[in-house]
Design an enzyme around this catalytic site. Structure first.
Site, PDB file in Angstrom:
ATOM      1  N   GLY A  59      20.665  12.066 -31.559  1.00 29.96           N
ATOM      2  CA  GLY A  59      20.257  12.639 -30.273  1.00 29.96           C
ATOM      3  C   GLY A  59      20.882  11.894 -29.114  1.00 29.96           C
ATOM      4  O   GLY A  59      21.167  12.479 -28.060  1.00 29.96           O
ATOM      5  N   ALA A  60      21.103  10.595 -29.306  1.00 22.79           N
ATOM      6  CA  ALA A  60      21.693   9.801 -28.229  1.00 22.79           C
ATOM      7  C   ALA A  60      23.140  10.228 -27.977  1.00 22.79           C
ATOM      8  O   ALA A  60      23.626  10.180 -26.840  1.00 22.79           O
ATOM      9  CB  ALA A  60      21.617   8.320 -28.569  1.00 22.79           C
ATOM     10  N   GLY A  63       0.842  -1.203   0.000  1.00 25.13           N
ATOM     11  CA  GLY A  63       0.000   0.000   0.000  1.00 25.13           C
ATOM     12  C   GLY A  63       0.871   1.245   0.000  1.00 25.13           C
ATOM     13  O   GLY A  63       1.990   1.244  -0.524  1.00 25.13           O
ATOM     14  N   GLY A  64       0.354   2.296   0.623  1.00 22.15           N
ATOM     15  CA  GLY A  64       1.079   3.563   0.647  1.00 22.15           C
ATOM     16  C   GLY A  64       2.431   3.464   1.333  1.00 22.15           C
ATOM     17  O   GLY A  64       3.298   4.329   1.152  1.00 22.15           O
TER      18      GLY A  64
HETATM   19  C1  HXC Z   1      -2.604  -3.355  12.768  1.00 25.75           C
HETATM   20  C2  HXC Z   1      -1.493  -5.245  12.116  1.00 25.75           C
HETATM   21  C3  HXC Z   1      -1.337  -4.717  10.822  1.00 25.75           C
HETATM   22  C4  HXC Z   1      -1.877  -3.433  10.554  1.00 25.75           C
HETATM   23  C5  HXC Z   1      -0.391  -6.636  10.870  1.00 25.75           C
HETATM   24  N1  HXC Z   1      -0.908  -6.431  12.106  1.00 25.75           N
HETATM   25  N2  HXC Z   1      -0.667  -5.616  10.066  1.00 25.75           N
HETATM   26  N3  HXC Z   1      -2.123  -4.557  13.077  1.00 25.75           N
HETATM   27  N4  HXC Z   1      -2.508  -2.781  11.555  1.00 25.75           N
HETATM   28  N5  HXC Z   1      -1.761  -2.873   9.339  1.00 25.75           N
HETATM   29  C6  HXC Z   1      -0.819  -7.312  13.254  1.00 25.75           C
HETATM   30  C7  HXC Z   1      -1.631  -8.559  13.067  1.00 25.75           C
HETATM   31  O1  HXC Z   1      -2.971  -8.324  13.452  1.00 25.75           O
HETATM   32  C8  HXC Z   1      -0.941  -9.508  14.046  1.00 25.75           C
HETATM   33  O2  HXC Z   1      -1.349  -9.176  15.353  1.00 25.75           O
HETATM   34  C9  HXC Z   1       0.512  -9.102  13.923  1.00 25.75           C
HETATM   35  O3  HXC Z   1       0.502  -7.786  13.371  1.00 25.75           O
HETATM   36  C10 HXC Z   1       1.291  -9.986  13.000  1.00 25.75           C
HETATM   37  O4  HXC Z   1       0.561 -10.147  11.812  1.00 25.75           O
HETATM   38  P1  HXC Z   1       0.264 -11.556  11.138  1.00 25.75           P
HETATM   39  O5  HXC Z   1      -0.869 -11.383  10.232  1.00 25.75           O
HETATM   40  O6  HXC Z   1       0.154 -12.603  12.200  1.00 25.75           O
HETATM   41  O7  HXC Z   1       1.624 -11.792  10.356  1.00 25.75           O
HETATM   42  P2  HXC Z   1       1.833 -12.452   8.946  1.00 25.75           P
HETATM   43  O8  HXC Z   1       1.056 -13.726   8.851  1.00 25.75           O
HETATM   44  O9  HXC Z   1       3.319 -12.506   8.751  1.00 25.75           O
HETATM   45  O10 HXC Z   1       1.212 -11.441   7.893  1.00 25.75           O
HETATM   46  C11 HXC Z   1       1.745 -10.146   7.724  1.00 25.75           C
HETATM   47  C12 HXC Z   1       0.832  -9.300   6.847  1.00 25.75           C
HETATM   48  C13 HXC Z   1      -0.608  -9.332   7.432  1.00 25.75           C
HETATM   49  C14 HXC Z   1       0.820  -9.876   5.433  1.00 25.75           C
HETATM   50  C15 HXC Z   1       1.408  -7.915   6.815  1.00 25.75           C
HETATM   51  O11 HXC Z   1      -0.530  -9.038   8.812  1.00 25.75           O
HETATM   52  C16 HXC Z   1      -1.518  -8.356   6.793  1.00 25.75           C
HETATM   53  O12 HXC Z   1      -2.035  -8.593   5.716  1.00 25.75           O
HETATM   54  N6  HXC Z   1      -1.747  -7.228   7.498  1.00 25.75           N
HETATM   55  C17 HXC Z   1      -2.648  -6.226   7.040  1.00 25.75           C
HETATM   56  C18 HXC Z   1      -1.994  -5.467   5.955  1.00 25.75           C
HETATM   57  C19 HXC Z   1      -2.796  -4.263   5.548  1.00 25.75           C
HETATM   58  O13 HXC Z   1      -3.890  -4.428   4.948  1.00 25.75           O
HETATM   59  N7  HXC Z   1      -2.322  -3.073   5.936  1.00 25.75           N
HETATM   60  C20 HXC Z   1      -2.954  -1.870   5.610  1.00 25.75           C
HETATM   61  C21 HXC Z   1      -2.525  -1.604   4.231  1.00 25.75           C
HETATM   62  S1  HXC Z   1      -3.067  -0.076   3.682  1.00 25.75           S
HETATM   63  P3  HXC Z   1      -1.541 -10.277  16.502  1.00 25.75           P
HETATM   64  O14 HXC Z   1      -2.046  -9.500  17.642  1.00 25.75           O
HETATM   65  O15 HXC Z   1      -2.473 -11.288  15.943  1.00 25.75           O
HETATM   66  O16 HXC Z   1      -0.156 -10.819  16.699  1.00 25.75           O
HETATM   67  C22 HXC Z   1      -1.804   0.871   4.024  1.00 25.75           C
HETATM   68  C23 HXC Z   1      -2.030   2.220   3.565  1.00 25.75           C
HETATM   69  C24 HXC Z   1      -0.891   3.048   3.881  1.00 25.75           C
HETATM   70  O17 HXC Z   1      -0.829   0.552   4.556  1.00 25.75           O
HETATM   71  C25 HXC Z   1      -1.211   4.374   3.341  1.00 25.75           C
HETATM   72  C26 HXC Z   1      -0.091   5.296   3.555  1.00 25.75           C
HETATM   73  C27 HXC Z   1      -0.315   6.506   2.739  1.00 25.75           C
END
Ligand code: HXC
Length: 526
Positions: A410-411, A175-176
């Site tokens: 040009g190159a 994502g971002g």
């Molecule tokens: C809060 C999060 C988190 C998040 C992970 N965790 N991502 N908590 N916000 N974005 C937490 C999980 O709930 C989990 O907590 C712990 O971190 C470890 O994650 P797991 O899922 O157990 O790890 P893994 O299996 O290795 O998977 C990693 C992952 C997955 C692929 C990153 O966690 C995931 O898909 N997370 C969500 C990603 C996401 O959608 N992020 C937002 C994207 S949008 P517990 O308590 O269970 O241990 C974005 C926009 C940014 O980022 C914009 C900026 C401009």
């Protein structure tokens, strides 16, 4: 209790809290991190800094969010470790996301720590290394998280061109979240454990029905070969850290300093006889431009950047008599060295980096032109190619150019020509500098005469004769030298000593461009 005993108790509490803080998300989460084949943030920092020693900032920061039970989940550090320390004796600031707490997700205070570290790095004038390992925006913190990201991006832009910024991707980056690394100067990805994409596989499937794995979408190989997002790929985390250290060894700490000069055993007067025979007699035959580069620079100092992306161009750092230089070259092994969109972006970006950080640019030219065809024109080779011209003309560092063979059209102008401000241009006797290749030129100039010849063999013979005439009259380096467009024609074997003398002569070059009316910045054709 005596005053001394009270003090000891306070120290005990501090020690205990530091111990807790150092566990990040806790021992279980650390075990999970290790089981996933990844090191923790602190283990990574120990590997990065000399002797494993670093000074941590903001160890006791915690978040202050309350929604969705997040107030019950709170640890010291808030999922990121920020620190300063030394790498090979030189100060750097580092940021390491700690996946063991809430997946290294970025909340308000997590982001505030990163912003503070970036501000430190900028005000002190030292490079920043950002070790990414994060699930992205902390979902429970909503827009506060996005505000945090915005603050980081803003600071990345403020730091751009002022201090080197290096991102290492050691886990998810989606994502971002990709935009902080993208705004930095170099991205190192670690094989097997890292990926970067704007939109993950699930959303891709839902949105456009495309089935793709994380690695197919944004794994290191994809970014190193197809997208050009990654500059380096490491086999593992240790190698990634080694790449960072090596990269830093070529760079100054900030835009006001010169890069460090390293003692070399390689003789500045060394000739390279092999180069006299490297260029094939037949101009349509390729050779490996790496041979040219390696035989001229200090032995073994070439550090190639984006080596598997746009292979028709070569960019990288090297040393010449101990001075850091940025090498730019065409690679005749691919597309005969012609420039396409990706090569243009690769070269322009590298030239601008060198200019920002006072690194002289040495360009080796063998370019038959820009790649033709709709697949290039439709995607805008015009505006991408223009970036090379812009970047060279904009650069005020010493610019040295060696025309090895073809320098057409040009190159020719784009590849560090005198006309875009090169300070020292030399050509090998094998150079061909002209509007186009002799055959193509002869076909245009003598089109009617050639068409009048009915026999194919006869026509081909005549074409070759006329092309030879064109080559002799207009494309030899002596013609360009007679106009003073090149400073010298040199034996290939003599290139190293000549370039070193020229570099030493130019190293004190100072060009400050202030031309009225004042402007905020130029407009590079993006
Ligand atoms: C809060 C999060 C988190 C998040 C992970 N965790 N991502 N908590 N916000 N974005 C937490 C999980 O709930 C989990 O907590 C712990 O971190 C470890 O994650 P797991 O899922 O157990 O790890 P893994 O299996 O290795 O998977 C990693 C992952 C997955 C692929 C990153 O966690 C995931 O898909 N997370 C969500 C990603 C996401 O959608 N992020 C937002 C994207 S949008 P517990 O308590 O269970 O241990 C974005 C926009 C940014 O980022 C914009 C900026 C401009």
């Amino acid at each position: 209790m005596s005053e001394e005993e009270i003090k000891r108790k306070e120290i005990e509490i501090l020690r205990e809290r530091i111990g807790i803080a150092r566990l990040g998300g806790g021992q279980e989460a650390i075990n999970r991190q290790h089981a996933a084949g990844k090191l923790t943030a602190r283990e990574r920092l120990e590997m990065l800094f000399d002797g494993g020693i670093y000074t941590e900032i903001d160890m006791f920061v915690t978040h202050r969010a309350t929604e969705f039970g997040i107030d019950k989940k709170k640890v010291y550090g808030d999922g990121v470790v920020t620190a300063f320390g030394k790498i090979n004796g030189r100060t750097v600031v580092a940021i390491a996301q700690d996946f063991t707490f809430m997946g290294g997700s970025v909340g308000e205070m997590h982001a505030a720590k990163i912003v503070k570290a970036l501000n430190y790095a900028m005000s002190v004038g030292v490079p920043v290394i950002f070790l990414n390992d994060s699930g992205g925006a902390r979902i429970q913190e909503g827009v506060d998280s996005l505000k945090g990201y915005g603050d980081i991006f803003y600071l990345n832009v403020m730091a751009s061109g002022s201090i080197p910024q290096i991102a290492v991707i050691m886990g998810p980056c989606a994502g971002g979240a990709v935009y902080s690394p993208a705004l930095m100067d170099f991205i190192v990805m670690v094989d097997k454990i890292s990926y970067m994409f704007i939109t993950g596989p699930k959303v891709v499937k839902a949105a456009i029905g495309e089935e793709v794995t994380e690695m197919e979408l944004g794994g290191p190989e994809i970014h190193a070969t197809k997208s050009g997002v990654a500059h380096f790929v490491a086999a593992d985390e240790r190698e990634a850290i080694d790449i960072v250290k090596k990269l830093l060894s070529y760079l100054p700490s900030n835009s006001l300093e010169l890069p460090p000069r390293i003692q070399t055993d390689d003789d500045p007067e060394r000739r390279a006889p092999l180069l006299n025979n490297l260029i094939p007699e037949d101009a349509s035959k390729p050779y490996d431009m790496h041979m040219v580069i390696e035989n001229i620079i200090d032995y073994g100092t070439f550090f190639e950047v984006q080596k598997d992306f746009a292979k028709n161009a070569i960019v990288g750092f090297a040393r010449l008599y101990g001075y850091t230089i940025g090498v730019v070259a065409n690679q005749p092994l691919y597309y005969m060295g012609a420039l396409d969109i990706d090569a243009s972006d690769k070269i322009a970006r590298f030239v601008r980096f060198c200019n920002a950080f006072n690194i002289p640019i040495v360009t080796f030219v063998d370019v038959p032109g820009f790649v033709p065809g709709t697949f290039q024109e439709y995607k805008g080779i015009i505006r991408h190619g223009a970036k090379i011209l812009y970047a060279y003309a904009e650069a005020v560092v010493p610019k040295l150019t060696v025309i090895v063979r073809k320098a057409y059209g040009g190159a020719y102008i784009a590849m560090g020509s005198r006309h875009l401000g090169a300070d020292f241009v030399i050509a090998w006797p094998t150079a061909e500098i002209a509007v186009m290749g002799p055959e193509a030129a002869a076909e245009i100039i003598w089109r009617r005469e050639l068409q009048a010849i009915k026999d194919d063999d006869e026509r081909e013979k005549m074409l070759q004769k006329l092309a030879a005439e064109y080559r002799e009259k207009l494309t030899t380096p002596y013609y360009a030298a007679s106009r003073s467009y090149i400073d010298a024609i040199v034996e290939p074997s003599e290139t190293r000593p000549i370039l070193i003398k020229a570099l030493e002569f130019l190293i004190t070059k100072r060009e400050i461009r202030i031309r009225p009316p004042p402007k905020k910045h130029g407009l590079i054709p993006l």
